[in-house]
Design an enzyme around this catalytic site. Structure first.
Site, PDB file in Angstrom:
ATOM      1  N   GLU A   1       0.853  -1.192   0.000  1.00  0.00           N
ATOM      2  CA  GLU A   1       0.000   0.000   0.000  1.00  0.00           C
ATOM      3  C   GLU A   1       0.886   1.237   0.000  1.00  0.00           C
ATOM      4  O   GLU A   1       1.971   1.219   0.588  1.00  0.00           O
ATOM      5  CB  GLU A   1      -0.892   0.037   1.253  1.00  0.00           C
TER       6      GLU A   1
ATOM      7  N   LYS B   1       2.385   4.416   1.362  1.00  0.00           N
ATOM      8  CA  LYS B   1       2.501   4.968   2.712  1.00  0.00           C
ATOM      9  C   LYS B   1       2.258   6.463   2.567  1.00  0.00           C
ATOM     10  O   LYS B   1       3.130   7.206   2.121  1.00  0.00           O
ATOM     11  CB  LYS B   1       3.886   4.685   3.312  1.00  0.00           C
TER      12      LYS B   1
ATOM     13  N   ARG C   1      -2.268  10.064  10.864  1.00  0.00           N
ATOM     14  CA  ARG C   1      -3.176   8.943  11.125  1.00  0.00           C
ATOM     15  C   ARG C   1      -4.498   9.471  11.649  1.00  0.00           C
ATOM     16  O   ARG C   1      -4.533  10.315  12.546  1.00  0.00           O
ATOM     17  CB  ARG C   1      -2.522   8.049  12.186  1.00  0.00           C
TER      18      ARG C   1
ATOM     19  N   ARG D   1      -3.299   8.980  16.399  1.00  0.00           N
ATOM     20  CA  ARG D   1      -2.748   7.745  16.979  1.00  0.00           C
ATOM     21  C   ARG D   1      -2.296   7.983  18.407  1.00  0.00           C
ATOM     22  O   ARG D   1      -2.080   7.047  19.161  1.00  0.00           O
ATOM     23  CB  ARG D   1      -1.625   7.187  16.106  1.00  0.00           C
TER      24      ARG D   1
ATOM     25  N   GLU E   1      -5.441   7.517   6.809  1.00  0.00           N
ATOM     26  CA  GLU E   1      -4.411   8.557   6.840  1.00  0.00           C
ATOM     27  C   GLU E   1      -4.981   9.794   6.148  1.00  0.00           C
ATOM     28  O   GLU E   1      -5.398   9.725   4.991  1.00  0.00           O
ATOM     29  CB  GLU E   1      -3.154   8.048   6.114  1.00  0.00           C
TER      30      GLU E   1
ATOM     31  N   PHE F   1      -7.677   2.761   5.089  1.00  0.00           N
ATOM     32  CA  PHE F   1      -7.025   1.471   4.829  1.00  0.00           C
ATOM     33  C   PHE F   1      -7.502   0.322   5.710  1.00  0.00           C
ATOM     34  O   PHE F   1      -7.083  -0.806   5.520  1.00  0.00           O
ATOM     35  CB  PHE F   1      -5.499   1.596   4.888  1.00  0.00           C
TER      36      PHE F   1
ATOM     37  N   ARG G   1       3.773  -3.037  17.319  1.00  0.00           N
ATOM     38  CA  ARG G   1       4.530  -3.201  16.080  1.00  0.00           C
ATOM     39  C   ARG G   1       4.820  -4.684  16.000  1.00  0.00           C
ATOM     40  O   ARG G   1       5.837  -5.137  16.467  1.00  0.00           O
ATOM     41  CB  ARG G   1       5.857  -2.442  16.167  1.00  0.00           C
TER      42      ARG G   1
ATOM     43  N   LYS H   1       7.067  -1.145   7.073  1.00  0.00           N
ATOM     44  CA  LYS H   1       7.180   0.086   6.286  1.00  0.00           C
ATOM     45  C   LYS H   1       8.501   0.110   5.513  1.00  0.00           C
ATOM     46  O   LYS H   1       9.527  -0.320   6.024  1.00  0.00           O
ATOM     47  CB  LYS H   1       7.033   1.320   7.176  1.00  0.00           C
TER      48      LYS H   1
HETATM   49  P1  AMP Z   1       5.712   5.451  10.909  1.00  0.00           P
HETATM   50  O1  AMP Z   1       4.968   6.655  11.444  1.00  0.00           O
HETATM   51  O2  AMP Z   1       6.892   5.817  10.094  1.00  0.00           O
HETATM   52  O3  AMP Z   1       5.970   4.407  11.971  1.00  0.00           O
HETATM   53  O4  AMP Z   1       4.729   4.744   9.865  1.00  0.00           O
HETATM   54  C1  AMP Z   1       3.463   4.273  10.230  1.00  0.00           C
HETATM   55  C2  AMP Z   1       2.405   5.304   9.871  1.00  0.00           C
HETATM   56  O5  AMP Z   1       2.213   5.371   8.466  1.00  0.00           O
HETATM   57  C3  AMP Z   1       1.020   4.949  10.384  1.00  0.00           C
HETATM   58  O6  AMP Z   1       0.861   5.291  11.726  1.00  0.00           O
HETATM   59  C4  AMP Z   1       0.131   5.748   9.471  1.00  0.00           C
HETATM   60  O7  AMP Z   1      -0.078   7.031  10.047  1.00  0.00           O
HETATM   61  C5  AMP Z   1       0.946   5.947   8.218  1.00  0.00           C
HETATM   62  N1  AMP Z   1       0.358   5.315   7.007  1.00  0.00           N
HETATM   63  C6  AMP Z   1       0.344   5.910   5.790  1.00  0.00           C
HETATM   64  N2  AMP Z   1      -0.215   5.115   4.876  1.00  0.00           N
HETATM   65  C7  AMP Z   1      -0.578   3.978   5.519  1.00  0.00           C
HETATM   66  C8  AMP Z   1      -1.204   2.773   5.099  1.00  0.00           C
HETATM   67  N3  AMP Z   1      -1.554   2.539   3.825  1.00  0.00           N
HETATM   68  N4  AMP Z   1      -1.423   1.802   6.048  1.00  0.00           N
HETATM   69  C9  AMP Z   1      -1.058   2.004   7.334  1.00  0.00           C
HETATM   70  N5  AMP Z   1      -0.465   3.127   7.785  1.00  0.00           N
HETATM   71  C10 AMP Z   1      -0.222   4.110   6.888  1.00  0.00           C
END
Ligand code: AMP
Length: 566
Positions: free
Chosen positions: A246, A248, A253, A268, A298, A338, A414, A421
């Site tokens: 998907e 990102k 969030r 979040r 998102e 999502f 996690r 990611k």
């Molecule tokens: P990170 O903040 O770098 O840990 O990445 C996770 C965050 O990516 C999540 O908390 C979401 O806010 C964001 N995100 C963006 N696109 C997506 C997606 N398709 N599925 C899940 N999370 C996503």
């Protein structure tokens, strides 16, 4: 309960660095607290009187607090300010000034936890005419009854600066210890009802069974599923038998709770941001074809070409208290949905992503560019995956999240086996420290956060590009750690002048910094701000003239997200 009991616990916690001891101290207090007071005491231990998702904010700034101290202690604002300039902490200021109190303390009432909680909860209810005066009176009433030690914590709690080092994990372990249940059960219940006040009550009255029965509820946020870092796209694809990729999305969030015609939006971190996004509320009302549901998504701020705008634009929308509709027009949003967590009485924690997505596609009516399902590609082919990754980056997004179609939704963790990611890593920067702020609470006596700057290649001046507070340890846990004390000592000789709790530092000291992203920023003189900068190491081997310059920041800014300088 006397507030002095709680104040003594705060003081002990402040002076006890070890987590285990901290949870022993709290567990003892929780055991001794009667059931009616338990939720309040737990909230207060977190420095709050409302759960984090409540829309109520105490809304008290330093100036109002200074006036409340003036009123309760009979000490002039000038005198208060001069002590505050030294301590950088209004809690310590009030303690220091207590000895000089001009008000009679004779015959004063004993301050109770109930009274503190009640007055603090009344603060956000004061609205309209004279609301500041009424707030001031509520605070002054507490301060005039408080002992010097009690007043420290009254002030800090109201200002949202308790900082006694009680992280969520410590509260979790304390509840487990106090009521003889497993930390894991406490945590799992908290993921679904993130209010340790209520969780403590359940643990005390119903034990493990009660905790395991905690259910998701519309209108109350949950701790959402998190993603793990994958070393590479290849490895992410290999991790799952049936992966789906998907985009990102590079936004915020948003957990959408819809109950009939009422829509709420949570972050979040469990904040309720509904008021700031009337446009998203409308989009959801019109295009989510379900009576009651909880969706995970998102939200993006977008430009006229539907490309994401920097994260600060979303922050601007969140912070906005007035002219919200006008700001909504200036900074339009897009919602990328999502996941579905709950629908009409049923939660989907045991349902695979494959099936959740099918349900999701039935209940979201897509309006391209406005509300849409996250862009997906189910493949194990590295070539196709690589192209999809590139598409995401050139679309201005952050990268990909690779998900396991066979996995269930795991709140708050996690977990491997769930979401991975993949995003480009950015090279670290060597930057110069040009300023700092004295820490408060646990960080008092040390410089707690640092202003970072890069070199202007034209003039040799230093241009600010961010503020760093992460990556610094209070204590060494391994050899490479840099402690606040060490860094403070290294920087101190370079202090040029001090104003309030801020110090200006002559640009001599270089540190190596990692960060999530470089954003455009009107706040800093470089025009850029590093997002989430953290200290990697000090670079005494480098002089300021060897620090990275603005050209390097420009380059990284354009390279990130696949943008190319044309
Ligand atoms: P990170 O903040 O770098 O840990 O990445 C996770 C965050 O990516 C999540 O908390 C979401 O806010 C964001 N995100 C963006 N696109 C997506 C997606 N398709 N599925 C899940 N999370 C996503």
């Amino acid at each position: 309960m006397k507030y002095s009991v709680l104040a003594a616990v705060y003081e002990k916690l402040e002076n006890t660095p070890a987590k285990l001891e901290k949870s022993d101290i709290i567990a003892k207090l929780l055991k001794e607290t009667n059931i009616d007071l338990l939720p309040k005491v737990v909230l207060l231990l977190n420095g709050r009187v409302f759960p984090s998702w409540s829309e109520s904010e105490l809304g008290v700034a330093n100036q109002l607090m200074i006036r409340a101290i003036e009123k309760s202690c009979g000490i002039s604002q000038k005198e208060i300010n001069s002590v505050f300039n030294k301590t950088g902490d209004l809690g310590l200021t009030v303690k220091e000034l207590s000895g000089k109190k001009k008000q009679a303390t004779l015959g004063k009432k004993t301050l109770t936890v109930e009274k503190v909680f009640e007055n603090m909860q009344l603060l956000p209810k004061q609205e309209g005419k004279n609301s500041q005066e009424r707030k001031l009176n509520l605070i002054a009433e507490l301060l005039s009854q408080a002992s010097p030690l009690e007043s420290v914590y009254v002030v800090r709690t109201i200002l949202g600066q308790l900082r006694i080092g009680v992280a969520e994990g410590i509260v979790r372990d304390s509840i487990a210890k106090a009521f003889e249940v497993e930390s894991e059960d406490v945590e799992n219940a908290w993921f679904l009802n993130p209010d340790y006040g209520e969780i403590a009550t359940i643990a005390k009255t119903k034990g493990k069974k009660g905790l395991n029965k905690v259910k998701i509820k519309i209108g109350r946020p949950i701790k959402v599923q998190l993603a793990e870092k994958a070393p590479s796209l290849e490895e992410a694809l290999e991790a799952f038998e049936e992966p789906v990729l998907e985009y990102k999305y590079d936004g915020a969030r948003m957990l959408i709770h819809k109950k009939g015609d009422s829509v709420r939006i949570f972050t979040r971190r469990l904040e309720n941001i509904t008021k700031a996004f009337p446009d998203i509320v409308e989009l959801c009302k019109e295009n989510i074809l379900a009576k009651d549901c909880i969706l995970d998504s998102e939200g993006l701020a977008i430009d006229e070409n539907n490309r994401p705008l920097p994260f600060q634009m979303i922050s601007q929308r969140i912070k906005r208290k007035y002219d919200i509709q006008k700001t909504a027009k200036q900074i339009p949003m897009q919602l990328n949905v999502f996941d579905v967590i709950y629908l009409d009485g049923k939660s989907f924690f045991d349902t695979t992503l494959k099936d959740r997505r099918k349900i999701l596609s039935k209940i979201v009516k897509e309006v391209p560019g406005k509300i849409q399902l996250s862009k997906q590609l189910a493949t194990k082919d590295i070539k196709k995956a690589g192209k999809f990754y590139k598409d995401s980056l050139s679309n201005g997004q952050e990268g990909l999240i690779v998900k396991n179609l066979q996995a269930t939704y795991q709140p708050g963790r996690r977990v491997s086996g769930g979401w991975l990611k993949v995003k480009p890593t950015l090279e670290s920067l060597d930057l110069v420290i040009t300023g700092a702020v004295w820490g408060t609470g646990k960080r008092a006596g040390w410089l707690g956060s640092y202003i970072l700057a890069c070199r202007d290649p034209e003039t040799g001046d230093f241009l600010e590009c961010g503020m760093l507070g992460s990556g610094l340890k209070e204590k060494k846990t391994n050899e490479d750690d840099v402690t606040l004390e060490e860094l403070t000592e290294l920087i101190k000789p370079n202090i040029e002048n001090e104003k309030g709790n801020t110090v200006k530092i002559s640009p001599q000291f270089v540190i190596e910094v990692a960060y999530e992203e470089i954003q455009k920023s009107p706040t800093y003189s470089s025009g850029y701000a590093l997002r989430f900068p953290r200290l990697l190491r000090v670079r005494p081997d480098k002089g300021p003239d060897e620090a990275d310059d603005l050209n390097r920041l420009d380059k990284i800014f354009y390279v990130q997200k696949g943008k190319r300088q044309s």
